[in-house]
Scaffold this motif. Structure first.
Motif, PDB file in Angstrom:
ATOM      1  N   TYR A 116       0.863  -1.129   0.130  1.00 26.67           N
ATOM      2  CA  TYR A 116       0.147  -0.065   0.110  1.00 26.67           C
ATOM      3  C   TYR A 116       0.970   1.224  -0.084  1.00 26.67           C
ATOM      4  CZ  TYR A 116      -3.583   3.401   1.516  1.00 26.67           C
ATOM      5  OH  TYR A 116      -4.475   4.568   1.676  1.00 26.67           O
ATOM      6  N   PHE A 117       0.499   2.079  -0.843  1.00 21.23           N
ATOM      7  CA  PHE A 117       1.014   3.516  -1.004  1.00 21.23           C
ATOM      8  C   PHE A 117      -0.004   4.381  -0.494  1.00 21.23           C
ATOM      9  CE2 PHE A 117       4.067   1.116  -3.541  1.00 21.23           C
ATOM     10  CZ  PHE A 117       5.408   1.732  -3.706  1.00 21.23           C
ATOM     11  N   PRO A 118      -0.014   4.949   0.740  1.00 20.35           N
ATOM     12  CA  PRO A 118      -1.033   5.778   1.127  1.00 20.35           C
ATOM     13  C   PRO A 118      -0.746   7.261   0.731  1.00 20.35           C
ATOM     14  CG  PRO A 118       0.590   5.471   2.791  1.00 20.35           C
ATOM     15  CD  PRO A 118       1.030   4.432   1.865  1.00 20.35           C
ATOM     16  N   TRP A 119      -2.110   7.978   0.578  1.00 18.40           N
ATOM     17  CA  TRP A 119      -2.062   9.298   0.185  1.00 18.40           C
ATOM     18  C   TRP A 119      -1.166  10.046   1.583  1.00 18.40           C
ATOM     19  CZ3 TRP A 119      -2.094  12.966  -3.161  1.00 18.40           C
ATOM     20  CH2 TRP A 119      -2.023  14.251  -3.024  1.00 18.40           C
ATOM     21  N   GLN A 120       0.228  10.146   1.260  1.00 17.88           N
ATOM     22  CA  GLN A 120       1.137  10.885   1.990  1.00 17.88           C
ATOM     23  C   GLN A 120       2.123  11.759   1.171  1.00 17.88           C
ATOM     24  OE1 GLN A 120       1.720  10.112   5.679  1.00 17.88           O
ATOM     25  NE2 GLN A 120      -0.264   9.069   5.959  1.00 17.88           N
ATOM     26  N   PHE A 121       1.843  12.143  -0.054  1.00 23.71           N
ATOM     27  CA  PHE A 121       2.533  12.822  -1.100  1.00 23.71           C
ATOM     28  C   PHE A 121       2.671  14.042  -0.437  1.00 23.71           C
ATOM     29  CE2 PHE A 121       0.849   9.293  -3.202  1.00 23.71           C
ATOM     30  CZ  PHE A 121       1.867   8.512  -3.917  1.00 23.71           C
ATOM     31  N   GLY A 122       3.556  14.483   0.319  1.00 26.10           N
ATOM     32  CA  GLY A 122       3.276  15.882   0.833  1.00 26.10           C
ATOM     33  C   GLY A 122       4.592  15.958   1.684  1.00 26.10           C
ATOM     34  N   VAL A 123       4.396  16.586   3.079  1.00 28.07           N
ATOM     35  CA  VAL A 123       5.370  16.971   3.740  1.00 28.07           C
ATOM     36  C   VAL A 123       5.831  15.918   4.892  1.00 28.07           C
ATOM     37  CG1 VAL A 123       4.927  19.332   3.775  1.00 28.07           C
ATOM     38  CG2 VAL A 123       3.743  17.898   5.475  1.00 28.07           C
ATOM     39  N   ASP A 124       6.857  15.950   5.522  1.00 29.60           N
ATOM     40  CA  ASP A 124       7.296  15.067   6.701  1.00 29.60           C
ATOM     41  C   ASP A 124       6.287  15.197   7.847  1.00 29.60           C
ATOM     42  OD1 ASP A 124       8.584  13.349   8.200  1.00 29.60           O
ATOM     43  OD2 ASP A 124      10.549  13.977   7.677  1.00 29.60           O
ATOM     44  N   TYR A 125       5.343  14.192   7.843  1.00 29.86           N
ATOM     45  CA  TYR A 125       4.377  14.357   8.863  1.00 29.86           C
ATOM     46  C   TYR A 125       4.880  14.066  10.265  1.00 29.86           C
ATOM     47  CZ  TYR A 125       1.128  15.013   4.854  1.00 29.86           C
ATOM     48  OH  TYR A 125       0.646  15.369   3.844  1.00 29.86           O
TER      49      TYR A 125
END
Length: 314
Positions: A116-125
């Motif tokens: 699974y590649f979750p929707w985390q295409f962004g910053v370093d949470y």
């Protein structure tokens, strides 16, 4: 990587289409790889010209169109949809609202999806942590906790920074071409990592098929990492005239958010002004380590801003 692999992409917005195009190119030369996309029935039947164009393109790429609604369907119903796929890549964004990302992740685990590649295409949470100005980020951490707490489904998170185009989005207000102004979020020395949607699509597919296989890892990519000072200098250089420079301090942005607490744009401004987890060194990125060419911020500006400004390079 197994010889046969069925991949489902959730959503076909700007990022989803970029991922799907790259996957289709890979599938065309990789026997046993099949690609599908989950779209709402209303999208499949829409008379909207832009949606019709995308659906026509997806069909031309031999991508299977799977009807489904991530917001409306139950977790069990989504799990039943996901079950026949080896890999699920979520490109949905936050449009579904609170709770949707966790519902998708739980459905993926219930379905026993291999990867699974979750929707985390962004910053370093992980660095930003809980309780940030953008409350949707807490759910991103909930998803990470859920995935890290199990070992049945492999996961890969692709951290991309901000979409390059969003840095120049008029509503975001950092680059205001109409007012010939560049705003620094927090400080001129604050940095931001940006990547184009096209590069995210290309790099994500390289990560999917990378050998050795990438498992249970946060992978950082970047088109560019720049300070707001470097951004303003690039605007001056590309457009050929001096832009006005205005710094927006963290207290000022926090005050503006307090006046309009539901504003997504104001939430993002505060997070990026605080400067934690929103940039990383280019040298640590997947694309740099692999020697892969990506679109820099200035290259994007020359290809996009000049056309919008009516500027000729000749």
């Amino acid at each position: 990587m197994s010889h046969t692999q069925s991949i489902l992409v959730l959503g076909a917005g700007e990022l989803g289409m970029a991922v799907l195009r790259s996957l289709a190119r890979r599938a065309a030369s990789s026997p046993g790889v099949s690609v599908a996309v989950l779209l709402r029935q209303s999208t499949l039947q829409s008379s909207d010209a832009a949606k019709q164009k995308d659906v026509t393109e997806l069909r031309s790429l031999a991508i299977e169109l799977v009807p489904g609604d991530l917001a409306a369907q139950s977790e069990a119903s989504l799990a039943a949809l996901f079950r026949r796929f080896d890999t699920v890549i979520s490109c949905t964004g936050f449009v579904g609202g609170k709770g949707v990302q966790m519902k998708i992740a739980r459905a993926v685990l219930e379905a026993g999806v291999e990867r699974y590649f979750p929707w985390q295409f962004g910053v370093d949470y992980d660095v930003i942590g809980r309780g940030s100005a953008q409350d949707l980020f807490d759910e991103q951490l909930d998803v990470r906790d859920l995935l890290r707490a199990q070992d049945r489904t492999e996961w890969v998170i692709v951290s991309t920074g901000m979409f390059t185009s969003f840095l120049f989005e008029p509503s975001f207000g950092v680059v205001d071409l109409g007012q010939n102004t560049v705003h620094a979020l927090g400080s001129w020395d604050n940095a931001v990592t940006v990547t184009t949607a096209e590069d995210i699509g290309k790099l994500t597919v390289e990560i999917v098929f990378a050998e050795p296989r990438i498992v249970d890892e946060v992978v950082f990519v970047a088109g560019d990492t720049v300070t707001y000072r470097q951004l303003a200098d690039a605007v001056d250089a590309v457009l050929g005239h001096k832009a006005r420079r205005v710094e927006w301090s963290v207290p000022q942005l926090q005050s503006e958010l307090a006046e309009e607490p539901d504003s997504a744009v104001r939430k993002y401004r505060v997070v990026f002004a605080e400067g934690a987890g929103v940039s990383w060194d280019m040298g640590r990125t997947f694309n740099a380590r692999r020697g892969m060419a990506v679109c820099s911020m200035e290259q994007w500006m020359r290809e996009n801003l000049l056309a919008s400004e009516g500027v000729s390079l000749l």
